[in-house]
Write a protein that holds these residues in place. Structure first.
Motif, short mmCIF file in Angstrom:
data_model
loop_
_atom_site.label_atom_id
_atom_site.label_comp_id
_atom_site.label_asym_id
_atom_site.label_seq_id
_atom_site.Cartn_x
_atom_site.Cartn_y
_atom_site.Cartn_z
N ARG A 240 -71.34 52.16 -72.29
CA ARG A 240 -70.79 51.69 -73.59
C ARG A 240 -71.74 50.67 -74.22
O ARG A 240 -72.02 50.72 -75.42
CB ARG A 240 -69.40 51.12 -73.35
CG ARG A 240 -68.81 50.25 -74.45
CD ARG A 240 -68.40 51.04 -75.66
NE ARG A 240 -67.44 50.30 -76.48
CZ ARG A 240 -67.73 49.27 -77.26
NH1 ARG A 240 -68.96 48.83 -77.36
NH2 ARG A 240 -66.78 48.68 -77.97
N ARG A 241 -72.26 49.75 -73.41
CA ARG A 241 -73.19 48.75 -73.92
C ARG A 241 -74.51 49.40 -74.35
O ARG A 241 -75.11 49.01 -75.35
CB ARG A 241 -73.44 47.66 -72.88
CG ARG A 241 -72.24 46.74 -72.66
CD ARG A 241 -72.65 45.52 -71.85
NE ARG A 241 -73.01 45.89 -70.48
CZ ARG A 241 -72.16 45.96 -69.47
NH1 ARG A 241 -70.87 45.69 -69.66
NH2 ARG A 241 -72.58 46.29 -68.27
N ALA A 244 -73.97 50.88 -77.78
CA ALA A 244 -73.93 49.85 -78.81
C ALA A 244 -75.32 49.31 -79.10
O ALA A 244 -75.70 49.10 -80.26
CB ALA A 244 -72.99 48.72 -78.37
N ALA A 253 -75.45 49.59 -86.51
CA ALA A 253 -74.30 48.86 -85.96
C ALA A 253 -73.14 48.83 -86.94
O ALA A 253 -71.96 48.88 -86.53
CB ALA A 253 -74.72 47.44 -85.58
N TRP A 258 -65.60 51.38 -83.28
CA TRP A 258 -65.09 51.70 -81.94
C TRP A 258 -63.57 51.54 -81.99
O TRP A 258 -63.05 50.43 -82.01
CB TRP A 258 -65.69 50.77 -80.90
CG TRP A 258 -67.18 50.85 -80.77
CD1 TRP A 258 -68.10 50.18 -81.51
CD2 TRP A 258 -67.92 51.67 -79.87
NE1 TRP A 258 -69.37 50.52 -81.12
CE2 TRP A 258 -69.29 51.44 -80.12
CE3 TRP A 258 -67.55 52.58 -78.87
CZ2 TRP A 258 -70.30 52.08 -79.40
CZ3 TRP A 258 -68.56 53.22 -78.16
CH2 TRP A 258 -69.91 52.98 -78.42
#
Length: 371
Positions: A240-241, A244, A253, A258
């Motif tokens: 997930r990181r 991102a 971004a 999300w």
């Protein structure tokens, strides 16, 4: 008729949802359901269908799980079901071993379901042990026959997963209150071309393909914005990181929302302009794709697995070569401003009533089949 279903748990997931829907429909048809699993958040919903749940650890990949086999055998003896339906591999092994220790005259019929493209090995071969074997799509049937050529083709039945057309139809609209709350929570979506990517946060679902897709769309002046809907399960936080960070490095971004796990996915699908399926590996079925199409939302998906079957049948305009992000972006750019609508109505083969009827036929067929 009494059916005993064996599956790992009732916490969350596609297999669990299918078993829940199956029990509800079978109960309405007069059948009795007993479900054996490790339990979970969906047990109450299951019990509201009239099914009984027996909590038993039958899914852990450990030799210690074999200690549950005698208890499972006793349960089969006490319940005396007409059919034992095996929905996953470890429960299938345990169920088969317990079943095999029953006297011949006391053995229920065995039915198995391939809910996915299981890895090809001896461990997975247990899913072919049923008197009848359910494949949730034609491509899964093809997989079974290719992987286990000794499996008689005549005992495999394609019964697709299903939806309730009363819940999923082009007439459905989120309530005004829901829309107001959604817009308040996600103001960045206003005036954007919203692309919903539903599915748990895992590398297989192809979330990283959003980077070249969004980049290409924005280069063409399309105000594309991705809405990622799905749970980040334990162990997937690093991925997930990574996602991102990848969006941030690409200057995207602000182009991604999300939404996390949602229990109101039906409304979320309706609130977005298009729905995507970007899985890097073929889906065995792709239920969310079917739900979106039934709601009248255009779906663009990679042309493999069960998603390809659905799109070919219901909405061929949405087919994109697997992994071709440029083609995906070009298709979505064409749709911007005037998205096509899938044909109204879902074929009988994808309707809940048909799934229940076909399972009832299958159970009766298995009971009457010669040894």
């Amino acid at each position: 008729m009494k059916i005993m279903h064996l599956l790992p748990s009732l916490q969350s997931g596609g297999v669990e949802q299918v078993v829940l829907e199956l029990c509800e429909g079978l109960a309405a048809a007069g059948a009795e359901n007993v479900v054996v699993s490790a339990g979970g958040a969906m047990v109450r919903r299951l019990e509201r269908t009239g099914a009984r749940h027996v909590t038993m650890e039958i899914s852990r990949k450990s030799p210690l799980t074999l200690f549950a086999m005698p208890r499972l055998k006793r349960l089969m003896e006490e319940e005396a079901p007409g059919v034992v339906h095996l929905h996953s591999r470890v429960p299938a092994w345990l169920g088969y071993l317990a079943w095999n220790r029953l006297p011949l005259t006391a053995r229920p019929e065995l039915v198995t379901t391939f809910h996915g493209f299981y890895s090809v090995n001896f461990y997975s071969k247990i899913m072919t042990c049923g008197r009848r074997v359910v494949a949730v799509s034609q491509c899964v049937r093809d997989h079974i026959l290719a992987a286990y050529p000794g499996t008689p083709a005549g005992k495999i039945r394609v019964i697709p997963n299903s939806i309730d057309p009363a819940l999923y139809s082009p007439d459905f609209r989120p309530s005004g209150e829901w829309l107001a709350e959604w817009q308040l929570r996600h103001p960045a979506l206003r005036g954007k071309y919203t692309l919903c990517l539903p599915g748990r946060i895992t590398r297989l679902k192809g979330h990283e393909d959003l980077v070249p897709i969004l980049t290409a769309l924005r280069a063409q002046g399309v105000p594309a914005h991705a809405v990622i809907v799905g749970e980040t399960k334990k162990g997937k936080e690093t991925y997930r990181r990574e996602l991102a960070d990848g969006f941030a490095r690409a200057g995207l971004a602000d182009a991604v929302t999300w939404a996390g796990h949602r229990t109101d996915l039906r409304s979320v699908l309706c609130a977005c302009d298009a729905v995507l399926s970007l899985s890097h590996v073929p889906e065995s079925f792709g239920k969310t794709t079917l739900e979106a199409l039934a709601l009248g939302r255009p779906v663009a998906g990679y042309a493999h697995g069960g998603v390809a079957e659905q799109l070919q049948s219901l909405f061929p305009d949405g087919l994109v070569p697997p992994g071709d992000t440029a083609a995906m972006a070009a298709l979505l750019a064409r749709w911007h401003g005037s998205p096509p609508a899938p044909p109204a109505g879902i074929p009988l083969s994808y309707r809940r009533s048909n799934m229940i009827e076909e399972h009832l036929k299958l159970y009766a067929e298995a009971a009457g089949a010669p040894d």
